[in-house]
Design a protein around this motif. Structure first.
Motif, PDB file in Angstrom:
ATOM      1  N   MET A  76       0.837  -1.189   0.000  1.00 18.94           N
ATOM      2  CA  MET A  76       0.000   0.000   0.000  1.00 18.94           C
ATOM      3  C   MET A  76       0.873   1.240   0.000  1.00 18.94           C
ATOM      4  O   MET A  76       1.815   1.349   0.774  1.00 18.94           O
ATOM      5  N   ALA A  77       0.577   2.187  -0.893  1.00 20.84           N
ATOM      6  CA  ALA A  77       1.321   3.444  -0.934  1.00 20.84           C
ATOM      7  C   ALA A  77       0.883   4.340   0.218  1.00 20.84           C
ATOM      8  O   ALA A  77      -0.201   4.171   0.786  1.00 20.84           O
ATOM      9  N   ARG A  78       1.721   5.312   0.539  1.00 17.47           N
ATOM     10  CA  ARG A  78       1.459   6.187   1.677  1.00 17.47           C
ATOM     11  C   ARG A  78       1.856   7.607   1.335  1.00 17.47           C
ATOM     12  O   ARG A  78       2.822   7.839   0.602  1.00 17.47           O
ATOM     13  N   PHE A  79       1.123   8.564   1.875  1.00 20.52           N
ATOM     14  CA  PHE A  79       1.423   9.981   1.683  1.00 20.52           C
ATOM     15  C   PHE A  79       1.234  10.677   3.030  1.00 20.52           C
ATOM     16  O   PHE A  79       0.131  10.694   3.582  1.00 20.52           O
ATOM     17  N   THR A  80       2.314  11.221   3.598  1.00 19.44           N
ATOM     18  CA  THR A  80       2.292  11.752   4.960  1.00 19.44           C
ATOM     19  C   THR A  80       2.787  13.193   4.989  1.00 19.44           C
ATOM     20  O   THR A  80       3.834  13.509   4.417  1.00 19.44           O
ATOM     21  N   LEU A  81       2.031  14.059   5.667  1.00 16.99           N
ATOM     22  CA  LEU A  81       2.380  15.474   5.813  1.00 16.99           C
ATOM     23  C   LEU A  81       2.186  15.882   7.265  1.00 16.99           C
ATOM     24  O   LEU A  81       1.527  15.178   8.034  1.00 16.99           O
ATOM     25  N   PRO A  82       2.739  17.046   7.677  1.00 12.00           N
ATOM     26  CA  PRO A  82       2.401  17.566   9.003  1.00 12.00           C
ATOM     27  C   PRO A  82       0.900  17.791   9.136  1.00 12.00           C
ATOM     28  O   PRO A  82       0.203  18.034   8.138  1.00 12.00           O
ATOM     29  N   ARG A  83       0.409  17.728  10.359  1.00 14.52           N
ATOM     30  CA  ARG A  83      -1.019  17.948  10.566  1.00 14.52           C
ATOM     31  C   ARG A  83      -1.409  19.389  10.281  1.00 14.52           C
ATOM     32  O   ARG A  83      -2.479  19.666   9.726  1.00 14.52           O
ATOM     33  N   ASP A  84      -0.555  20.340  10.689  1.00 12.86           N
ATOM     34  CA  ASP A  84      -0.858  21.761  10.506  1.00 12.86           C
ATOM     35  C   ASP A  84       0.331  22.479   9.878  1.00 12.86           C
ATOM     36  O   ASP A  84       1.484  22.235  10.258  1.00 12.86           O
ATOM     37  N   ILE A  85       0.034  23.356   8.916  1.00 16.85           N
ATOM     38  CA  ILE A  85       1.044  24.231   8.321  1.00 16.85           C
ATOM     39  C   ILE A  85       0.521  25.660   8.417  1.00 16.85           C
ATOM     40  O   ILE A  85      -0.530  25.993   7.848  1.00 16.85           O
ATOM     41  N   TYR A  86       1.233  26.498   9.173  1.00 22.22           N
ATOM     42  CA  TYR A  86       0.911  27.918   9.265  1.00 22.22           C
ATOM     43  C   TYR A  86       1.855  28.674   8.339  1.00 22.22           C
ATOM     44  O   TYR A  86       3.055  28.397   8.298  1.00 22.22           O
ATOM     45  N   PHE A  87       1.321  29.639   7.587  1.00 18.72           N
ATOM     46  CA  PHE A  87       2.176  30.315   6.610  1.00 18.72           C
ATOM     47  C   PHE A  87       1.775  31.775   6.460  1.00 18.72           C
ATOM     48  O   PHE A  87       0.654  32.160   6.777  1.00 18.72           O
ATOM     49  N   GLY A  88       2.732  32.557   5.962  1.00 20.59           N
ATOM     50  CA  GLY A  88       2.496  33.975   5.729  1.00 20.59           C
ATOM     51  C   GLY A  88       3.288  34.848   6.695  1.00 20.59           C
ATOM     52  O   GLY A  88       3.995  34.359   7.572  1.00 20.59           O
ATOM     53  N   PRO A  89       3.177  36.167   6.543  1.00 24.72           N
ATOM     54  CA  PRO A  89       3.882  37.082   7.452  1.00 24.72           C
ATOM     55  C   PRO A  89       3.434  36.867   8.893  1.00 24.72           C
ATOM     56  O   PRO A  89       2.255  36.624   9.173  1.00 24.72           O
ATOM     57  N   ASN A  90       4.386  36.913   9.806  1.00 23.95           N
ATOM     58  CA  ASN A  90       4.114  36.812  11.244  1.00 23.95           C
ATOM     59  C   ASN A  90       3.461  35.480  11.634  1.00 23.95           C
ATOM     60  O   ASN A  90       2.739  35.395  12.630  1.00 23.95           O
ATOM     61  N   ALA A  91       3.734  34.434  10.867  1.00 22.97           N
ATOM     62  CA  ALA A  91       3.111  33.140  11.157  1.00 22.97           C
ATOM     63  C   ALA A  91       3.560  32.557  12.498  1.00 22.97           C
ATOM     64  O   ALA A  91       2.844  31.742  13.089  1.00 22.97           O
ATOM     65  N   ILE A  92       4.728  32.962  12.984  1.00 22.23           N
ATOM     66  CA  ILE A  92       5.193  32.483  14.298  1.00 22.23           C
ATOM     67  C   ILE A  92       4.154  32.744  15.385  1.00 22.23           C
ATOM     68  O   ILE A  92       3.994  31.943  16.312  1.00 22.23           O
ATOM     69  N   SER A  93       3.428  33.839  15.251  1.00 21.83           N
ATOM     70  CA  SER A  93       2.456  34.196  16.287  1.00 21.83           C
ATOM     71  C   SER A  93       1.352  33.152  16.432  1.00 21.83           C
ATOM     72  O   SER A  93       0.674  33.094  17.466  1.00 21.83           O
ATOM     73  N   GLU A  94       1.169  32.312  15.416  1.00 21.93           N
ATOM     74  CA  GLU A  94       0.134  31.276  15.492  1.00 21.93           C
ATOM     75  C   GLU A  94       0.452  30.220  16.548  1.00 21.93           C
ATOM     76  O   GLU A  94      -0.430  29.456  16.956  1.00 21.93           O
ATOM     77  N   LEU A  95       1.699  30.162  16.983  1.00 27.19           N
ATOM     78  CA  LEU A  95       2.050  29.192  18.025  1.00 27.19           C
ATOM     79  C   LEU A  95       1.445  29.554  19.375  1.00 27.19           C
ATOM     80  O   LEU A  95       1.557  28.784  20.331  1.00 27.19           O
ATOM     81  N   LYS A  96       0.781  30.669  19.433  1.00 31.53           N
ATOM     82  CA  LYS A  96       0.026  30.999  20.657  1.00 31.53           C
ATOM     83  C   LYS A  96      -1.094  29.984  20.885  1.00 31.53           C
ATOM     84  O   LYS A  96      -1.659  29.887  21.982  1.00 31.53           O
ATOM     85  N   ASN A  97      -1.424  29.222  19.820  1.00 30.29           N
ATOM     86  CA  ASN A  97      -2.472  28.204  19.919  1.00 30.29           C
ATOM     87  C   ASN A  97      -1.984  26.892  20.518  1.00 30.29           C
ATOM     88  O   ASN A  97      -2.764  25.941  20.618  1.00 30.29           O
ATOM     89  N   LEU A  98      -0.709  26.830  20.910  1.00 29.50           N
ATOM     90  CA  LEU A  98      -0.180  25.603  21.523  1.00 29.50           C
ATOM     91  C   LEU A  98      -0.644  25.502  22.978  1.00 29.50           C
ATOM     92  O   LEU A  98       0.148  25.602  23.909  1.00 29.50           O
ATOM     93  N   LYS A  99      -1.900  25.298  23.157  1.00 31.12           N
ATOM     94  CA  LYS A  99      -2.454  25.204  24.502  1.00 31.12           C
ATOM     95  C   LYS A  99      -2.389  23.747  24.984  1.00 31.12           C
ATOM     96  O   LYS A  99      -2.450  22.812  24.189  1.00 31.12           O
ATOM     97  N   GLY A 100      -2.275  23.592  26.291  1.00 30.34           N
ATOM     98  CA  GLY A 100      -2.287  22.260  26.868  1.00 30.34           C
ATOM     99  C   GLY A 100      -0.929  21.615  26.987  1.00 30.34           C
ATOM    100  O   GLY A 100      -0.814  20.474  27.439  1.00 30.34           O
ATOM    101  N   TYR A 101       0.119  22.336  26.560  1.00 30.72           N
ATOM    102  CA  TYR A 101       1.483  21.829  26.678  1.00 30.72           C
ATOM    103  C   TYR A 101       2.208  22.595  27.787  1.00 30.72           C
ATOM    104  O   TYR A 101       1.831  23.710  28.144  1.00 30.72           O
ATOM    105  N   GLN A 102       3.271  21.997  28.303  1.00 31.28           N
ATOM    106  CA  GLN A 102       3.939  22.550  29.475  1.00 31.28           C
ATOM    107  C   GLN A 102       5.315  23.158  29.183  1.00 31.28           C
ATOM    108  O   GLN A 102       5.631  24.239  29.660  1.00 31.28           O
ATOM    109  N   LYS A 103       6.127  22.426  28.403  1.00 32.64           N
ATOM    110  CA  LYS A 103       7.517  22.832  28.209  1.00 32.64           C
ATOM    111  C   LYS A 103       7.924  22.729  26.737  1.00 32.64           C
ATOM    112  O   LYS A 103       7.650  21.722  26.087  1.00 32.64           O
ATOM    113  N   ALA A 104       8.601  23.765  26.258  1.00 33.91           N
ATOM    114  CA  ALA A 104       9.081  23.791  24.873  1.00 33.91           C
ATOM    115  C   ALA A 104      10.602  23.854  24.859  1.00 33.91           C
ATOM    116  O   ALA A 104      11.200  24.751  25.463  1.00 33.91           O
ATOM    117  N   PHE A 105      11.218  22.900  24.178  1.00 34.50           N
ATOM    118  CA  PHE A 105      12.672  22.847  24.016  1.00 34.50           C
ATOM    119  C   PHE A 105      12.981  23.394  22.628  1.00 34.50           C
ATOM    120  O   PHE A 105      12.601  22.803  21.604  1.00 34.50           O
TER     121      PHE A 105
END
Length: 389
Positions: free
Chosen positions: A1-30
């Motif tokens: 069986m063939a497979r096609f795998t991508l990230p679940r979410d891709i945020y793009f465009g100017p200032n896309a880093i700010s979308e990581l404010k949606n990382l709720k429910g996590y405790q620690k980022a390395f």
């Protein structure tokens, strides 16, 4: 069986880093990054602020060198085990992202060794401890969406492309503000790396309708944008950032070919940037592979409006178009012109050819090859000769 795998979410465009404010429910980022560029430009601080505002504790692991080593991977994994993150965020070029992916494996499985995972699709199940976020600063490697991580064993001067869908990131953030910081030479090298990804994916033996669509769109966009991007045009930089990601999604699933096999091995031995190696090799590899998939190269040429009627004419136009791009991007066309002495080349070329045959990218090359043919292609790329065999 063939497979096609991508990230679940891709945020793009100017200032896309700010979308990581949606990382709720996590405790620690390395956070894993390279030298000083992300700190100097302020993007590392911006990332750290966004994550803290989302309620995460952060730890910054910086200093990942170009072509990261096995030792660097083990060191980062040790730091991860001490901090115990549930989110790993890599920001920078392909090197910190590749290093962070490998660190991730040894964070979750400290008993594993590099030999346990260096062969394709031998990694254990991940995400038991953390998810992965990739934020590219360059427009080329597409490590933020791929199932690959290139790690160098400096004891043998061999680059190992680790390959497993387990290390495909969960989230990719394509912030178009970041690649505006790239210098011209890096823009050229990473752009040609992206073009090689897309072209090799389009002819690879594991290609599919899904990867073909992404590869052709990437190729067309790169031909339209790479020169303007090189000269600093902001809109073109943004388009290249998306195009290299499309190419990455294509090759992560379709796989690559011997341009990358040889680029991995020559880059490690001759210490030439990976994208530059691909730029040198791509015209010769197209010539070599065209014996078995000329119609695929001809379709690429049609897609970007190159001249020709027959498949042969169109393929020749594609080869010349790649060479013309190299010239306009100030990339020397041969290994010899990039400073590799004839003595050094002859001392290593046979070993490089043998090692390139064993590279994971060789298996998906459309034309079968062996060490002798690999050596012939490499020799043509060294002296600037056409492949006619």
């Amino acid at each position: 069986m063939a497979r096609f795998t991508l990230p679940r979410d891709i945020y793009f465009g100017p200032n896309a880093i700010s979308e990581l404010k949606n990382l709720k429910g996590y405790q620690k980022a390395f956070i894993v990054t390279g030298g000083h560029s992300m700190r100097k430009t302020g993007f590392l601080q911006k990332l750290d602020d966004v994550l803290k505002d989302a309620g995460l504790q952060t730890f910054i692991y910086d200093g990942v060198e170009p072509d990261p080593s096995i030792e660097r991977v083990y060191d980062g994994a040790k730091a991860m085990r001490e901090f115990e993150p549930d989110v790993i965020v890599a920001i920078g070029g392909g090197s910190p992202m590749d290093a962070a992916k490998a660190m991730w494996v040894f964070y979750e499985y400290p008993e594993k060794t590099f030999d346990d995972i260096k062969n394709p699709f031998t990694m254990p199940k991940l995400r038991k401890k953390a998810i992965f976020v990739g934020i590219p600063s360059t427009s080329g490697t597409a490590s933020e969406v791929t199932a690959f991580s290139v790690i160098t064993d400096y004891s043998t001067d061999i680059k190992y492309p680790l390959a497993d869908f387990e290390i495909t990131p969960d989230i990719a953030v394509l912030d178009s503000d970041i690649p505006m910081t790239m210098p011209k030479t890096l823009t050229a090298h990473t752009g040609m790396d992206a073009l090689t990804h897309a072209i090799e994916a389009y002819v690879a033996s594991a290609r599919s309708d899904f990867s073909d669509a992404l590869a052709l769109k990437a190729i067309s966009s790169i031909f339209d944008s790479i020169l303007d991007s090189y000269h600093g045009d902001a809109e073109a930089r943004g388009k290249m950032h998306i195009a290299q990601c499309l190419a990455g999604m294509a090759f992560s699933n379709a796989l690559l070919g011997i341009s990358h096999s040889l680029a991995h091995k020559t880059g490690a031995v001759f210490h030439i940037p990976h994208g530059c190696c691909n730029a040198i090799l791509l015209p010769n590899v197209i010539q070599y592979n065209s014996r078995v998939c000329m119609e695929r190269y001809a379709q690429i040429a049609r897609e970007v409006g190159l001249p020709g009627v027959t498949d042969k004419q169109l393929t020749n136009s594609l080869v010349e178009a790649v060479r013309e791009l190299n010239k306009k991007l100030n990339i020397a066309q041969t290994y010899q012109a990039n400073g590799v002495s004839e003595e050094d080349f002859k001392a290593h070329c046979k070993e490089i050819a043998v090692n390139a045959v064993g590279d994971p990218c060789t298996g998906s090359n459309p034309r079968e090859t062996d060490a002798d043919n690999m050596l012939k292609v490499l020799t043509c790329a060294y002296y600037g000769e056409d492949v006619t065999f």
